[in-house]
Design an enzyme around this catalytic site. Structure first.
Site, short mmCIF file in Angstrom:
data_model
loop_
_atom_site.label_atom_id
_atom_site.label_comp_id
_atom_site.label_asym_id
_atom_site.label_seq_id
_atom_site.Cartn_x
_atom_site.Cartn_y
_atom_site.Cartn_z
N ALA A 13 0.84 -1.21 0.00
CA ALA A 13 0.00 0.00 0.00
C ALA A 13 0.87 1.26 0.00
CB ALA A 13 -0.91 -0.01 1.22
N CYS A 130 3.41 7.38 11.41
CA CYS A 130 2.58 8.43 10.77
C CYS A 130 1.88 9.33 11.78
CB CYS A 130 1.57 7.80 9.83
SG CYS A 130 0.70 6.40 10.53
N SER A 160 -6.78 3.44 7.41
CA SER A 160 -5.69 2.95 6.55
C SER A 160 -4.37 2.82 7.29
CB SER A 160 -5.52 3.83 5.31
OG SER A 160 -5.24 5.15 5.70
N GLY A 161 -4.25 3.43 8.49
CA GLY A 161 -3.07 3.19 9.31
C GLY A 161 -2.93 1.71 9.65
N ARG A 253 -9.00 5.60 17.06
CA ARG A 253 -9.29 5.29 15.65
C ARG A 253 -10.68 5.84 15.31
NH1 ARG A 253 -5.21 3.54 12.56
NH2 ARG A 253 -4.72 1.85 13.98
N HIS A 260 -4.69 11.14 9.13
CA HIS A 260 -4.73 11.21 10.59
C HIS A 260 -4.88 12.66 11.04
CE1 HIS A 260 -3.74 7.07 10.76
NE2 HIS A 260 -2.52 7.10 11.26
C1 2RA Z 1 -1.69 3.34 12.62
N1 2RA Z 1 0.24 4.69 12.98
O1 2RA Z 1 -2.32 4.34 12.30
C2 2RA Z 1 -0.21 3.38 12.64
C3 2RA Z 1 0.33 2.91 11.34
N2 2RA Z 1 1.75 2.94 11.32
O2 2RA Z 1 -2.21 2.28 12.89
#
Ligand code: 2RA
Length: 353
Positions: A13, A130, A160-161, A253, A260
């Site tokens: 990805a 990220c 998508s993380g 999340r 993000h």
């Molecule tokens: C997440 N930061 O968002 C992580 C991905 N590396 O799950």
């Protein structure tokens, strides 16, 4: 001779976004570009800058003649192969978590600490997670001016993380719930997902993500903290060069596909006004300031996805905390949060090989 660039994980990805970034650059400093992936993906053909390239299988020989090797692969693959690339003479730029906190590996965000790429005793440079990355351009700029002392952060992290399976899960949940009058009674979202054949027990998320927010990202660490929250703390300290920075993070999340966001509460050594912060943020080439509360203008992930800069808005002077700003930042977790920053480090290396 122009240096040779390798991309390890070319078919994943983040690797795919990396190729989009390379294809979108007006010019690149590379001679050969080599695509490397698992033996399963070897032989695939991918067009890079108008040339159809064949993906080669990961092997020690694949690194021969490579000057810079970017790694977008799981931690265990990087842990094994980045040192092999370095032994073969390449500088490995690694986007996994394998080396980020290694004291002999610089952790780099070019607009904050580009100079650190010159000292790389292991021949490896790490790219931050990220979540940390999304706020680093803003915090780096403000820290240079006002001296950062304390950081309290809440993240709003996109699906998508968690990779492709997490994106698929979010789309699946949205489809299963579309048109249903749920979210009005405790447990009805779970029940509707179960009835649609999507029990939470089979999800990459520990609770429904659609019509919900989930205060969990990463894995469980000591005392109830998650790996993601500890990354925010440890990586921020290392990148900003403030080993005793006070940091507290809650990672959440949210039902967003990509980009993000973070609500940041940052305390500085010196007094700082919104006007001063606006001026500094607006001057940064990799930040877009969108902050007009009267016109209800501020960044949101839906408006930032696919963008290279990080967007900052809702800058306020905290009413009850001296020398403290609150602001909101959005950054595409697959671009600046992963592929773009890795590629920017690779470009910084040209001339310092
Ligand atoms: C997440 N930061 O968002 C992580 C991905 N590396 O799950």
């Amino acid at each position: 001779m122009s240096p040779t660039l390798a991309l390890v994980g070319a078919t994943g990805a983040v690797g795919t976004v990396m190729i989009e970034i390379i294809n979108g650059r007006p010019s690149v400093p590379w001679g050969e570009i080599r695509l490397i992936a698992s033996p399963r993906s070897a032989g695939k053909r991918i067009t890079v800058r108008g040339e159809e390239l064949t993906v080669v299988a990961l092997s020690p020989e694949a690194f021969d003649g490579v000057d810079v090797a970017m790694f977008d692969v799981p931690d265990e693959v990087s842990a094994q192969w980045a040192p092999i690339a370095a032994e073969r003479g390449a500088v490995a730029v690694d986007n996994s978590g394998a080396f980020r906190m290694d004291p002999d590996v610089p952790l780099v965000v070019p607009e904050v600490n580009a100079d650190e790429i010159s000292a790389r005793p292991k021949g490896i440079i790490a790219n931050p997670n990220c979540t940390t990355l999304s706020m680093m351009a803003a915090l780096g700029a403000l820290h240079r001016e006002f001296g950062l002392r304390e950081l309290v952060v809440a993240s709003y992290q996109a699906a998508s993380g968690g990779g492709q399976s997490a994106i698929d899960r979010l789309y699946g949940e949205l489809e299963a719930l579309a048109g249903k009058q749920v979210g009005v009674r405790a447990g009805d979202v779970r029940e509707a997902l179960e009835a649609a054949g999507l029990p939470v027990s089979e999800s990459p998320f520990p609770a429904p993500l659609a019509l919900n927010v989930v205060p969990w990202a990463g894995s469980l660490k000591d005392d109830g903290w998650t790996s993601e929250e500890l990354k925010v703390r440890n990586e921020s300290r290392k990148i900003l060069g403030i080993p005793d920075l006070k940091v507290s993070a809650t990672c959440v999340r949210v039902p967003v596909v990509t980009t993000h966001s973070l609500a940041v509460h940052a305390t500085f050594a010196r007094e700082v006004t919104v006007e001063q912060a606006h001026k500094i943020l607006a001057e940064q080439p990799t930040i877009v300031l969108v902050d007009d509360p009267a016109a209800k203008k501020f960044p949101t992930p839906a408006d930032v996805v696919g963008e290279d800069p990080t967007y900052v808005g809702r800058v306020r002077q905290a009413l009850d905390f001296p020398n403290t700003l609150d602001f909101f930042v959005c950054g595409d977790n697959l671009r600046k949060g992963a592929a773009l920053n890795t590629y920017e480090i690779a470009e910084e290396l040209v001339g310092r090989l």
